[in-house]
Design a protein around this motif. Structure first.
Motif, PDB file in Angstrom:
ATOM      1  N   PRO A 241      30.954  41.973  28.395  1.00 22.61           N
ATOM      2  CA  PRO A 241      32.147  41.111  28.407  1.00 22.61           C
ATOM      3  C   PRO A 241      33.229  41.580  27.440  1.00 22.61           C
ATOM      4  O   PRO A 241      34.420  41.543  27.758  1.00 22.61           O
ATOM      5  N   THR A 242      32.806  42.030  26.250  1.00 17.27           N
ATOM      6  CA  THR A 242      33.786  42.522  25.279  1.00 17.27           C
ATOM      7  C   THR A 242      34.485  43.768  25.796  1.00 17.27           C
ATOM      8  O   THR A 242      35.708  43.914  25.668  1.00 17.27           O
ATOM      9  N   ALA A 243      33.708  44.692  26.369  1.00 13.07           N
ATOM     10  CA  ALA A 243      34.294  45.925  26.897  1.00 13.07           C
ATOM     11  C   ALA A 243      35.303  45.623  27.997  1.00 13.07           C
ATOM     12  O   ALA A 243      36.378  46.243  28.054  1.00 13.07           O
ATOM     13  N   ILE A 244      34.989  44.675  28.863  1.00 15.57           N
ATOM     14  CA  ILE A 244      35.920  44.337  29.944  1.00 15.57           C
ATOM     15  C   ILE A 244      37.166  43.665  29.382  1.00 15.57           C
ATOM     16  O   ILE A 244      38.286  43.900  29.858  1.00 15.57           O
ATOM     17  N   ASN A 245      37.000  42.850  28.356  1.00 17.14           N
ATOM     18  CA  ASN A 245      38.169  42.249  27.704  1.00 17.14           C
ATOM     19  C   ASN A 245      39.062  43.315  27.074  1.00 17.14           C
ATOM     20  O   ASN A 245      40.286  43.178  27.055  1.00 17.14           O
ATOM     21  N   TYR A 246      38.437  44.375  26.560  1.00 21.41           N
ATOM     22  CA  TYR A 246      39.221  45.474  25.984  1.00 21.41           C
ATOM     23  C   TYR A 246      40.149  46.109  27.013  1.00 21.41           C
ATOM     24  O   TYR A 246      41.227  46.611  26.668  1.00 21.41           O
ATOM     25  N   LEU A 247      39.722  46.133  28.280  1.00 19.72           N
ATOM     26  CA  LEU A 247      40.552  46.751  29.319  1.00 19.72           C
ATOM     27  C   LEU A 247      41.886  46.044  29.471  1.00 19.72           C
ATOM     28  O   LEU A 247      42.878  46.652  29.908  1.00 19.72           O
ATOM     29  N   ASP A 248      41.929  44.770  29.109  1.00 14.32           N
ATOM     30  CA  ASP A 248      43.147  43.971  29.274  1.00 14.32           C
ATOM     31  C   ASP A 248      43.959  43.895  27.992  1.00 14.32           C
ATOM     32  O   ASP A 248      44.970  43.186  27.937  1.00 14.32           O
ATOM     33  N   GLU A 249      43.503  44.603  26.952  1.00 12.13           N
ATOM     34  CA  GLU A 249      44.228  44.618  25.692  1.00 12.13           C
ATOM     35  C   GLU A 249      45.397  45.605  25.760  1.00 12.13           C
ATOM     36  O   GLU A 249      45.320  46.621  26.452  1.00 12.13           O
ATOM     37  N   PRO A 250      46.484  45.348  25.022  1.00 13.56           N
ATOM     38  CA  PRO A 250      47.608  46.304  25.019  1.00 13.56           C
ATOM     39  C   PRO A 250      47.307  47.580  24.234  1.00 13.56           C
ATOM     40  O   PRO A 250      47.961  48.601  24.451  1.00 13.56           O
ATOM     41  N   GLN A 278      31.015  41.247  38.830  1.00 10.86           N
ATOM     42  CA  GLN A 278      31.023  39.795  38.667  1.00 10.86           C
ATOM     43  C   GLN A 278      32.006  39.350  37.582  1.00 10.86           C
ATOM     44  O   GLN A 278      32.618  38.282  37.693  1.00 10.86           O
ATOM     45  N   LEU A 279      32.173  40.179  36.553  1.00 11.35           N
ATOM     46  CA  LEU A 279      33.101  39.857  35.465  1.00 11.35           C
ATOM     47  C   LEU A 279      34.533  40.292  35.771  1.00 11.35           C
ATOM     48  O   LEU A 279      35.392  40.267  34.879  1.00 11.35           O
ATOM     49  N   LYS A 280      34.780  40.704  37.017  1.00 16.79           N
ATOM     50  CA  LYS A 280      36.119  41.097  37.467  1.00 16.79           C
ATOM     51  C   LYS A 280      36.674  42.278  36.663  1.00 16.79           C
ATOM     52  O   LYS A 280      37.860  42.332  36.319  1.00 16.79           O
ATOM     53  N   GLY A 281      35.782  43.232  36.386  1.00 21.34           N
ATOM     54  CA  GLY A 281      36.231  44.396  35.634  1.00 21.34           C
ATOM     55  C   GLY A 281      36.910  45.448  36.489  1.00 21.34           C
ATOM     56  O   GLY A 281      37.709  46.247  35.987  1.00 21.34           O
ATOM     57  N   ILE A 282      36.623  45.473  37.803  1.00 22.22           N
ATOM     58  CA  ILE A 282      37.186  46.521  38.665  1.00 22.22           C
ATOM     59  C   ILE A 282      38.701  46.411  38.775  1.00 22.22           C
ATOM     60  O   ILE A 282      39.408  47.421  38.648  1.00 22.22           O
ATOM     61  N   PRO A 283      39.286  45.208  39.006  1.00 22.53           N
ATOM     62  CA  PRO A 283      40.754  45.139  39.036  1.00 22.53           C
ATOM     63  C   PRO A 283      41.407  45.588  37.736  1.00 22.53           C
ATOM     64  O   PRO A 283      42.495  46.181  37.755  1.00 22.53           O
ATOM     65  N   LEU A 284      40.763  45.323  36.606  1.00 24.34           N
ATOM     66  CA  LEU A 284      41.322  45.768  35.328  1.00 24.34           C
ATOM     67  C   LEU A 284      41.302  47.284  35.212  1.00 24.34           C
ATOM     68  O   LEU A 284      42.247  47.896  34.690  1.00 24.34           O
ATOM     69  N   LEU A 285      40.219  47.909  35.679  1.00 23.04           N
ATOM     70  CA  LEU A 285      40.169  49.374  35.680  1.00 23.04           C
ATOM     71  C   LEU A 285      41.240  49.953  36.598  1.00 23.04           C
ATOM     72  O   LEU A 285      41.867  50.965  36.277  1.00 23.04           O
ATOM     73  N   VAL A 286      41.435  49.329  37.749  1.00 20.80           N
ATOM     74  CA  VAL A 286      42.434  49.810  38.710  1.00 20.80           C
ATOM     75  C   VAL A 286      43.820  49.830  38.072  1.00 20.80           C
ATOM     76  O   VAL A 286      44.609  50.764  38.277  1.00 20.80           O
ATOM     77  N   GLN A 287      44.130  48.796  37.274  1.00 14.80           N
ATOM     78  CA  GLN A 287      45.444  48.748  36.631  1.00 14.80           C
ATOM     79  C   GLN A 287      45.632  49.889  35.637  1.00 14.80           C
ATOM     80  O   GLN A 287      46.769  50.296  35.362  1.00 14.80           O
ATOM     81  N   LEU A 288      44.535  50.405  35.107  1.00 12.07           N
ATOM     82  CA  LEU A 288      44.632  51.509  34.134  1.00 12.07           C
ATOM     83  C   LEU A 288      44.769  52.869  34.810  1.00 12.07           C
ATOM     84  O   LEU A 288      45.009  53.862  34.123  1.00 12.07           O
ATOM     85  N   PHE A 289      44.602  52.935  36.140  1.00 17.21           N
ATOM     86  CA  PHE A 289      44.729  54.219  36.842  1.00 17.21           C
ATOM     87  C   PHE A 289      46.118  54.820  36.638  1.00 17.21           C
ATOM     88  O   PHE A 289      46.271  56.043  36.651  1.00 17.21           O
ATOM     89  N   THR A 290      47.113  53.962  36.498  1.00 15.98           N
ATOM     90  CA  THR A 290      48.492  54.440  36.337  1.00 15.98           C
ATOM     91  C   THR A 290      49.015  54.154  34.938  1.00 15.98           C
ATOM     92  O   THR A 290      50.209  53.942  34.746  1.00 15.98           O
TER      93      THR A 290
END
Length: 716
Positions: A241-250, A278-290
């Motif tokens: 959960p912490t790692a996935i939250n990091y994906l949404d950090e600036p 389940q933790l919705k990490g894939i959409p966050l990774l997708v946003q980091l592609f660009t």
């Protein structure tokens, strides 16, 4: 004399250190003498010596378990790359690049040879170290198709999850340590040289300077040092959960850390992959592609490669999150590591049939324009030689295209119509032939794609193209020609022959582009060169033979023309017969299928019979119960023999002479009644039935011990 000796002895005494040497003055250099003076002087000298030693000790690095010692040891151990890195090098390759013997983290990765299987079933090959290719068994044995690449374990496509060492990506703590070290170096170089000398300081000032120097040269913390390149200790302190939250950090450092953790944890861990979804990490990774940071892009795409491996749910989630457009947009970055990750993801996605159409629709133009054309050397910029990274990118891309080309007619049509795609594939194979690199995996993929695009060619090409190849009918022709042979100018046969000859000349003289390559006579020569020069990679040879089988299949006029180009212009019969010596069943299937088509279209079947009957009979089993060769090879072989027998008594005679009758009768009568064996039995029975039509040979048949009933059709 005694004084002199004493002086020499005393001046030889030096502090017991390997760092500094302090010379103690002799008695003659002191300003006072006598016994008391000697004692007092000796006391001062001892006191001075002790003070200097204490000052010296404050500057030495601490040993014997002190913190400084620990930091130094940590720094040294960083050179040992035993733990590898967190970045997946390739998810969709034929060979995993890390071995168990070279890795201390316990991850096993096998190196396995590339194989291929003509079956739509998936074989569990990943655990056993096998790599399999599945191809469809197609009707009428006239066409062949290179199917989706599959490792099996996850049910289908050519995809892998590989844990390899890679030092190109460094953790966020590396920059922090670098800044500290650079600042330290700068301060050290700017300080006066006398600052660290004993002459410039006295008492506490000297010790302070020495202590300050010691602090500046201190190594980073154990946590910081371990996080450089490997990040093992940092990752162990995280949770998902912490790692996935990091994906949404600036903070980009946190984004990289979160993506690295996800990639590390998803390696061969299906439960973790489900948790990320389940933790919705894939959409966050997708946003980091660009992302604006290429390092963030690398980590995000690397994590995604492991995340979608053998996980259909995660593949679907990636696509539904808009992952494909984001990946294609990221291809504009001129970064090889990033492009390797992107093309690897696309290759993994292409392993699933239900994703192929959408993937082709959204990726083909961009992959062709940004990858295929530039790296094949067919674009504006000449390519002398691809770098290893560029070869991997081309390999991943053609692997994706290889999967896409095997799905259905609609996708094949789209690929044929994609501008520059076929030109790039042909150009790459031509360049590798010139550079003697025909054994490369990129060539294998390219030839397999060409083979798939030639599948059912004359049925799937546009009607206008087929009309060009077949030639205009008599009603469409208004030309007036002279008599040809014994036919008058108004003769239908003369008209048709004239029109067809003109059409053939026009088509052959045309410089092929894109889809025209698939049926142009020049492609026959290309496949011929691949068959002759590719000595190691049997899959490439099998694909070239399969492509030749496809373009010579059927009763269309152009299939006949290309068969004669192969036989008469390129003189391929000796090449094919030489390759028949192989025991590779897949290769035999394509070779015998091609020979079957050649025997159908050959003008002089008597001449061909004298050359091919004996080698073909050598490949037949003694009866229908043998497992090798496969029924497909037996059916193709019997089909080629039958094409010759129906038009040539020489063929029937040679079958008898070279003891082919026992094999044909055994295949016909002795089998396990499975569908494949029954088809082979029917093929053998057809050859025997047609052989019996030559009454002049009945005596020869009887001399071999065979009666009329042996030549009768099978009854059901």
């Amino acid at each position: 004399m005694s004084m002199t000796s004493e002086n020499v002895f005393l001046t030889a005494l030096q502090p017991n250190t390997t760092v500094s040497t302090y010379a103690v003055p002799s008695e003659t250099e002191l300003s006072h003498g006598g016994t008391h003076a000697k004692e007092e002087a000796r006391f001062k000298r001892v006191h001075q010596q002790v003070s200097m030693r204490l000052a010296e000790k404050s500057t030495l690095p601490r040993q014997n378990g002190s913190p400084s010692s620990q930091y130094a040891a940590s720094g040294v151990s960083l050179c040992d790359d035993s733990d590898g890195s967190l970045v997946s090098e390739r998810d969709a390759t034929y060979t995993q690049q890390a071995s168990l013997q070279n890795m201390s983290n316990g991850y096993a990765a096998n190196t396995y040879p590339r194989q291929s299987v003509y079956s739509t079933s998936r074989v569990n090959g990943l655990e056993s170290g096998q790599q399999q290719v599945s191809s469809m068994t197609l009707p009428a044995m006239k066409h062949s198709l290179s199917g989706t690449l599959a490792t099996g374990g996850g049910g289908g496509g050519m995809e892998q999850e590989v844990y390899v060492r890679q030092q190109s990506f460094k953790g966020p703590a590396h920059r922090t340590i670098s800044r500290i070290n650079n600042r330290q170096t700068s301060r050290t170089s700017n300080m006066p040289s006398g600052m660290y000398g004993t002459a410039g300081f006295s008492g506490s000032q000297s010790n302070l300077a020495m202590m300050q120097q010691g602090r500046l040269s201190r190594a980073g913390s154990v946590r910081s040092v371990h996080s450089v390149g490997r990040g093992k200790d940092v990752l162990n302190s995280l949770d998902m959960p912490t790692a996935i939250n990091y994906l949404d950090e600036p903070d980009q450092n946190l984004q990289m850390l979160g993506a690295a953790y996800i990639q590390h944890e998803c390696y061969h861990n299906n439960d973790t992959k489900k948790q990320v979804n389940q933790l919705k990490g894939i959409p966050l990774l997708v946003q980091l592609f660009t992302s604006e940071s290429q390092e963030v892009q690398r980590y995000a795409t690397g994590a995604t490669r492991n995340l979608i491996y053998e996980s259909m749910d995660n593949k679907v989630a990636l696509i539904e999150s808009g992952g494909i457009p984001k990946l294609i947009d990221a291809l504009k970055e001129q970064d090889d590591e990033l492009r390797k990750n992107i093309t690897g993801i696309l290759w993994n996605l292409s392993s699933k049939d239900n994703l192929k159409e959408r993937l082709a629709r959204e990726t083909l133009p961009e992959l062709t324009e940004k990858i295929l054309i530039p790296l094949s050397g067919t674009g504006d910029q000449d390519i002398i030689e691809l770098s290893p990274s560029e070869s991997d990118i081309f390999f991943n891309t053609t692997g994706c295209l290889r999967n896409l080309s095997s799905v259905n007619e609609k996708t094949r049509q789209q690929m044929r119509e994609t501008r520059g795609l076929i030109d790039a594939l042909v150009g790459y194979v031509q360049k590798c032939l010139l550079d003697t690199k025909v054994e490369e995996k990129g060539v294998e993929n390219a030839v397999c794609v060409l083979r798939n695009l030639s599948y059912q060619l004359y049925t799937e090409i546009p009607p206008s193209a087929l009309l060009r190849l077949e030639g205009p009918s008599r009603a469409q022709s208004s030309s007036k020609g002279e008599a040809i042979g014994c036919f008058t100018p108004n003769s239908k046969k003369a008209k048709d022959r004239q029109n067809q000859d003109l059409t053939t000349f026009t088509e052959v003289s045309r410089q092929p582009t894109d889809i025209e390559w698939l049926w142009h006579p020049k492609i026959v020569e290309l496949y011929n060169q691949v068959l002759q020069r590719c000595e190691i990679n049997s899959t490439t040879r099998e694909a070239a033979a399969g492509a030749l089988q496809n373009i010579t299949a059927g009763d269309k006029r152009w299939a006949s023309i290309l068969s004669r180009v192969a036989l008469e212009q390129n003189r391929m019969l000796p090449v094919i017969l030489d390759l028949l010596r192989t025991n590779n069943d897949l290769e035999l299937r394509s070779l015998t299928g091609f020979l079957r088509n050649l025997s159908r279209h050959a003008k002089d079947k008597n001449d061909m019979a004298t050359k091919v009957v004996n080698p073909l009979l050598a490949k037949l089993p003694s009866d229908g119960r043998q497992k090798e060769p496969s029924s497909d090879v037996v059916i193709n072989t019997c089909g080629a023999l039958n094409n010759l027998v129906t038009s040539s008594m020489v063929a029937a005679r040679d079958i008898t002479f070279f003891n082919g009758l026992p094999k044909l009768v055994g295949i016909k009568t002795s089998h396990d009644s499975s569908p494949a064996k029954l088809k082979a039995a029917n093929a053998a029975a057809t050859v025997l039935s047609n052989m019996f039509q030559y009454k002049k040979l009945h005596k020869d048949y009887k001399s071999k011990g065979f009666q009329k009933e042996n030549f009768s059709d099978m009854g059901f």
